[in-house]
Design a protein around this motif. Sequence first.
Motif, PDB file in Angstrom:
ATOM      1  N   VAL A 163      23.332 136.759  13.772  1.00 57.74           N
ATOM      2  CA  VAL A 163      24.641 137.307  14.209  1.00 57.74           C
ATOM      3  C   VAL A 163      24.907 138.824  13.894  1.00 57.74           C
ATOM      4  CG1 VAL A 163      27.274 137.343  13.353  1.00 57.74           C
ATOM      5  CG2 VAL A 163      26.159 135.069  13.916  1.00 57.74           C
ATOM      6  N   ARG A 164      24.137 139.284  12.677  1.00 58.16           N
ATOM      7  CA  ARG A 164      24.189 140.493  12.270  1.00 58.16           C
ATOM      8  C   ARG A 164      23.499 141.163  13.005  1.00 58.16           C
ATOM      9  NH1 ARG A 164      21.117 144.195   9.313  1.00 58.16           N
ATOM     10  NH2 ARG A 164      19.362 143.160   9.486  1.00 58.16           N
ATOM     11  N   VAL A 165      22.171 141.026  13.695  1.00 61.30           N
ATOM     12  CA  VAL A 165      21.205 141.698  14.672  1.00 61.30           C
ATOM     13  C   VAL A 165      22.021 141.892  15.840  1.00 61.30           C
ATOM     14  CG1 VAL A 165      19.059 141.627  15.948  1.00 61.30           C
ATOM     15  CG2 VAL A 165      19.187 141.275  13.290  1.00 61.30           C
ATOM     16  N   ALA A 166      22.753 140.618  16.296  1.00 59.86           N
ATOM     17  CA  ALA A 166      23.135 140.630  17.505  1.00 59.86           C
ATOM     18  C   ALA A 166      24.556 141.553  17.790  1.00 59.86           C
ATOM     19  CB  ALA A 166      23.798 139.303  18.008  1.00 59.86           C
ATOM     20  N   THR A 167      24.952 141.850  16.528  1.00 63.32           N
ATOM     21  CA  THR A 167      26.280 142.803  16.610  1.00 63.32           C
ATOM     22  C   THR A 167      25.789 144.083  16.733  1.00 63.32           C
ATOM     23  OG1 THR A 167      27.461 141.358  15.063  1.00 63.32           O
ATOM     24  CG2 THR A 167      28.169 143.508  15.105  1.00 63.32           C
ATOM     25  N   LEU A 168      24.492 144.517  15.801  1.00 62.65           N
ATOM     26  CA  LEU A 168      24.044 145.851  15.933  1.00 62.65           C
ATOM     27  C   LEU A 168      23.463 145.999  17.466  1.00 62.65           C
ATOM     28  CD1 LEU A 168      21.911 145.865  12.683  1.00 62.65           C
ATOM     29  CD2 LEU A 168      23.905 147.285  13.353  1.00 62.65           C
ATOM     30  N   LEU A 169      22.872 145.085  18.039  1.00 63.63           N
ATOM     31  CA  LEU A 169      22.605 145.236  19.538  1.00 63.63           C
ATOM     32  C   LEU A 169      23.642 145.696  20.290  1.00 63.63           C
ATOM     33  CD1 LEU A 169      19.892 145.009  21.503  1.00 63.63           C
ATOM     34  CD2 LEU A 169      20.730 142.309  21.704  1.00 63.63           C
ATOM     35  N   LEU A 170      24.715 144.707  20.299  1.00 65.31           N
ATOM     36  CA  LEU A 170      25.837 144.909  21.256  1.00 65.31           C
ATOM     37  C   LEU A 170      26.593 146.250  21.041  1.00 65.31           C
ATOM     38  CD1 LEU A 170      27.181 141.421  21.103  1.00 65.31           C
ATOM     39  CD2 LEU A 170      26.544 142.615  23.167  1.00 65.31           C
ATOM     40  N   HIS A 171      26.432 146.742  19.752  1.00 70.81           N
ATOM     41  CA  HIS A 171      27.068 148.047  19.360  1.00 70.81           C
ATOM     42  C   HIS A 171      25.979 149.174  19.842  1.00 70.81           C
ATOM     43  CE1 HIS A 171      27.525 151.532  16.555  1.00 70.81           C
ATOM     44  NE2 HIS A 171      28.606 151.289  16.844  1.00 70.81           N
ATOM     45  N   GLY A 172      24.750 148.832  19.791  1.00 71.91           N
ATOM     46  CA  GLY A 172      23.943 149.959  20.263  1.00 71.91           C
ATOM     47  C   GLY A 172      24.272 150.036  21.924  1.00 71.91           C
ATOM     48  N   ASP A 173      24.245 148.788  22.605  1.00 74.66           N
ATOM     49  CA  ASP A 173      24.571 148.926  24.089  1.00 74.66           C
ATOM     50  C   ASP A 173      25.810 149.759  24.381  1.00 74.66           C
ATOM     51  OD1 ASP A 173      22.187 147.701  24.835  1.00 74.66           O
ATOM     52  OD2 ASP A 173      22.880 145.985  25.865  1.00 74.66           O
ATOM     53  N   CYS A 174      26.985 149.493  23.771  1.00 74.86           N
ATOM     54  CA  CYS A 174      28.074 149.908  24.195  1.00 74.86           C
ATOM     55  C   CYS A 174      28.496 151.258  23.366  1.00 74.86           C
ATOM     56  CB  CYS A 174      29.178 148.618  23.753  1.00 74.86           C
ATOM     57  SG  CYS A 174      29.083 147.232  24.971  1.00 74.86           S
ATOM     58  N   VAL A 175      28.181 151.439  22.314  1.00 75.33           N
ATOM     59  CA  VAL A 175      28.548 152.745  21.549  1.00 75.33           C
ATOM     60  C   VAL A 175      27.371 153.716  21.633  1.00 75.33           C
ATOM     61  CG1 VAL A 175      29.339 153.372  19.603  1.00 75.33           C
ATOM     62  CG2 VAL A 175      30.235 151.480  20.500  1.00 75.33           C
ATOM     63  N   LEU A 176      26.289 153.131  21.088  1.00 70.03           N
ATOM     64  CA  LEU A 176      25.102 154.121  20.726  1.00 70.03           C
ATOM     65  C   LEU A 176      24.626 154.699  22.207  1.00 70.03           C
ATOM     66  CD1 LEU A 176      23.217 152.795  17.592  1.00 70.03           C
ATOM     67  CD2 LEU A 176      25.184 154.590  17.773  1.00 70.03           C
ATOM     68  N   ALA A 177      24.520 153.867  22.990  1.00 72.06           N
ATOM     69  CA  ALA A 177      23.714 154.218  24.334  1.00 72.06           C
ATOM     70  C   ALA A 177      25.083 155.184  25.180  1.00 72.06           C
ATOM     71  CB  ALA A 177      23.577 153.039  25.318  1.00 72.06           C
ATOM     72  N   ALA A 178      26.184 155.032  24.973  1.00 66.86           N
ATOM     73  CA  ALA A 178      27.247 155.625  25.528  1.00 66.86           C
ATOM     74  C   ALA A 178      27.207 157.149  24.850  1.00 66.86           C
ATOM     75  CB  ALA A 178      28.604 155.182  25.474  1.00 66.86           C
ATOM     76  N   GLN A 179      27.199 157.103  23.390  1.00 62.81           N
ATOM     77  CA  GLN A 179      26.986 158.402  23.027  1.00 62.81           C
ATOM     78  C   GLN A 179      25.776 159.318  23.440  1.00 62.81           C
ATOM     79  OE1 GLN A 179      27.021 157.402  18.875  1.00 62.81           O
ATOM     80  NE2 GLN A 179      29.251 157.047  18.792  1.00 62.81           N
TER      81      GLN A 179
END
Length: 185
Positions: A163-179
Amino acid sequence: MSQEPNSGLPAISEVEAQIARLSLSSNAAELHGSLCGWLSGGGAGQGDWLAKVLVDDDVPAPEPGSPLDELRIASAAQLADRSFDFELLLPHADASLAVRSGAVFDWCRGFLGGFGLAAGAEPPLSAESLEALGDLAKLAAAQAQDDGDEDDEEALVEIEEFVRVATLLLHGDCVLAAQHRQRLH
């Protein structure tokens, strides 16, 4: 992973107490999941997050310095930090397996709701993130079991890490990649 004293997150008991004072219909794990889903889906990490994730404009913003405000600040910082120190706000390891597994499933339910509110119907997800989101949905539908053995304890630790890693992965796709895309333009 259960919250460690120095994780930056407020104590789960402090969050539960503020939830009770505000008469919110959520527990600490579910509310933290909602917040993290909101942030991972691209929702703004501002003071009015509580009304956004609860979809209730009448809910006041948490007071500055309150446990819910500390939860927002620490969660946003952990998600943005590239050292992967992100933690889930869950009951301590001495709680029963039923309580801890129930909290993980509540966390996942909250995450899905917050993520959907922020990311919308078709977020820009990689195939790996789509699979992770599907797995989080399966966990959100799970029910806590009353008792278990050492294998169940080990499985719960693995689920928490997923769950922890999945959250970071989803955050990476939606937020960090957009930034990153914005910096390139």
